[in-house]
Design a protein around this motif. Structure first.
Motif, PDB file in Angstrom:
ATOM      1  N   ASP A  71       0.847  -1.191   0.000  1.00 12.42           N
ATOM      2  CA  ASP A  71       0.000   0.000   0.000  1.00 12.42           C
ATOM      3  C   ASP A  71       0.887   1.248   0.000  1.00 12.42           C
ATOM      4  OD1 ASP A  71      -1.823   1.994   0.303  1.00 12.42           O
ATOM      5  OD2 ASP A  71      -2.708   1.243   2.164  1.00 12.42           O
ATOM      6  N   PRO A  72       0.836   2.067  -1.075  1.00  9.56           N
ATOM      7  CA  PRO A  72       1.686   3.275  -1.133  1.00  9.56           C
ATOM      8  C   PRO A  72       1.432   4.236   0.022  1.00  9.56           C
ATOM      9  CG  PRO A  72       0.709   2.807  -3.281  1.00  9.56           C
ATOM     10  CD  PRO A  72       0.034   1.906  -2.291  1.00  9.56           C
ATOM     11  N   ARG A  73       0.268   4.137   0.639  1.00 10.94           N
ATOM     12  CA  ARG A  73      -0.044   5.008   1.773  1.00 10.94           C
ATOM     13  C   ARG A  73      -0.179   4.229   3.085  1.00 10.94           C
ATOM     14  NH1 ARG A  73      -4.657   9.025  -0.904  1.00 10.94           N
ATOM     15  NH2 ARG A  73      -3.349   9.799  -2.629  1.00 10.94           N
ATOM     16  N   GLY A  74       0.352   3.014   3.096  1.00  5.84           N
ATOM     17  CA  GLY A  74       0.248   2.180   4.281  1.00  5.84           C
ATOM     18  C   GLY A  74       1.252   2.566   5.352  1.00  5.84           C
ATOM     19  N   ARG A  75       1.251   1.801   6.417  1.00  2.00           N
ATOM     20  CA  ARG A  75       2.089   2.125   7.573  1.00  2.00           C
ATOM     21  C   ARG A  75       3.584   2.039   7.259  1.00  2.00           C
ATOM     22  NH1 ARG A  75       1.015  -2.719  11.757  1.00  2.00           N
ATOM     23  NH2 ARG A  75      -1.159  -2.334  11.139  1.00  2.00           N
ATOM     24  N   SER A  85       4.950   3.053   4.426  1.00  2.00           N
ATOM     25  CA  SER A  85       5.357   4.050   3.427  1.00  2.00           C
ATOM     26  C   SER A  85       6.212   5.145   4.052  1.00  2.00           C
ATOM     27  CB  SER A  85       4.111   4.666   2.769  1.00  2.00           C
ATOM     28  OG  SER A  85       3.330   5.342   3.749  1.00  2.00           O
ATOM     29  N   TYR A  86       6.080   5.318   5.378  1.00  2.00           N
ATOM     30  CA  TYR A  86       6.867   6.303   6.122  1.00  2.00           C
ATOM     31  C   TYR A  86       6.699   7.685   5.505  1.00  2.00           C
ATOM     32  CZ  TYR A  86       8.814   2.087   8.113  1.00  2.00           C
ATOM     33  OH  TYR A  86       8.954   0.876   8.736  1.00  2.00           O
ATOM     34  N   SER A  87       7.790   8.402   5.230  1.00  3.95           N
ATOM     35  CA  SER A  87       7.713   9.737   4.652  1.00  3.95           C
ATOM     36  C   SER A  87       8.073   9.673   3.170  1.00  3.95           C
ATOM     37  CB  SER A  87       8.675  10.698   5.372  1.00  3.95           C
ATOM     38  OG  SER A  87       8.654  11.972   4.773  1.00  3.95           O
ATOM     39  N   LYS A  88       7.043   9.612   2.327  1.00  2.58           N
ATOM     40  CA  LYS A  88       7.218   9.485   0.883  1.00  2.58           C
ATOM     41  C   LYS A  88       8.085   8.282   0.515  1.00  2.58           C
ATOM     42  CE  LYS A  88       6.617  14.427  -0.021  1.00  2.58           C
ATOM     43  NZ  LYS A  88       7.211  15.652  -0.624  1.00  2.58           N
ATOM     44  N   GLY A  89       7.876   7.196   1.253  1.00  3.48           N
ATOM     45  CA  GLY A  89       8.568   5.955   0.943  1.00  3.48           C
ATOM     46  C   GLY A  89       9.923   5.798   1.606  1.00  3.48           C
TER      47      GLY A  89
END
Length: 225
Positions: A151-155, A157-161
């Motif tokens: 999930d690109p916006r999951g837990r 992903s942190y700060s912009k990946g």
């Protein structure tokens, strides 16, 4: 875990023994130590022996060196941007970087190879291993949210990946061994005659950076799940 525990120590010990035994034999037979199998091949007169040795070296390149040194970085480069960088492109990038690193320079002196390249490389690997082991085994207790991994916006992903905590810890963990690396890199042969405390830290770079990376990441990311 059982396969690694049983397989690696035995095979690595056997490989090391063969290397030492063959190199020692060349010292007795030819009057000089020849650690490089390719150089040793040139001393044989038998065509059959040379062909067999060539086939073994080619097999080792395809089955061992390719798997150990190309597959992983190819996947790493591809994962940076899977839409634009395919696995094959990642492999080509790896090949180009491998040439630009001038490995023949690293192998000019075994002492320089060990004290400059291998120990310097181990310093980075130790810090990375400390962070990864701490994150997976201690902080997350071997539990990951499989869906969130994709999930690109999951837990995760942190700060912009980018997990900036891990990046900062990596830099701080490696920093203490950098002075020793610079001294080794600028010393002929790589081995400093009278090592200082910082040089000693560098000699044990993997253990130093592993411990620093592990405990600093544990302190900064303790609340993460």
């Amino acid at each position: 875990m059982l396969g690694q525990a049983i397989g690696l120590p035995l095979t690595m010990t056997a490989f090391a023994f063969i290397g030492v035994a063959v190199t020692s034999a060349t010292l007795l037979i030819y009057g000089q130590a020849i650690p490089n199998p390719v150089d040793l091949m040139t001393r044989f007169d038998s065509v059959i022996v040379v062909l067999f040795a060539t086939a073994v070296i080619m097999a080792a390149q395809l089955t061992t060196n390719m798997a150990a040194n190309v597959v992983s970085p190819s996947n790493d480069f591809s994962n940076l941007n899977p839409r634009r960088i395919s696995y094959v492109t990642g492999g080509m990038i790896t090949a180009v970087i491998g040439i630009l690193m001038m490995p023949w320079k690293l192998m000019e002196s075994m002492s320089a190879y060990i004290f400059t390249w291998l120990i310097g490389y181990s310093g980075l690997m130790g810090a990375i291993a400390g962070i990864l082991i701490c994150d997976y085994w201690i902080i997350r207790k071997q539990r990951l949210d499989l869906a969130a991994l994709f999930d690109p916006r999951g837990r995760y992903s942190y700060s912009k990946g980018i997990n900036w905590k891990a990046v900062v810890v990596l830099v701080l963990a490696v920093a203490p061994v950098v002075p020793g690396f610079l001294r080794a890199a600028t010393t002929p042969g790589g081995q400093v005659p009278q090592p200082t405390f910082l040089d000693t830290l560098y000699i044990y770079a993997w253990f130093v950076t592993f411990a620093l990376g592990f405990f600093m990441y544990l302190a900064t990311a303790k609340g993460d799940k």
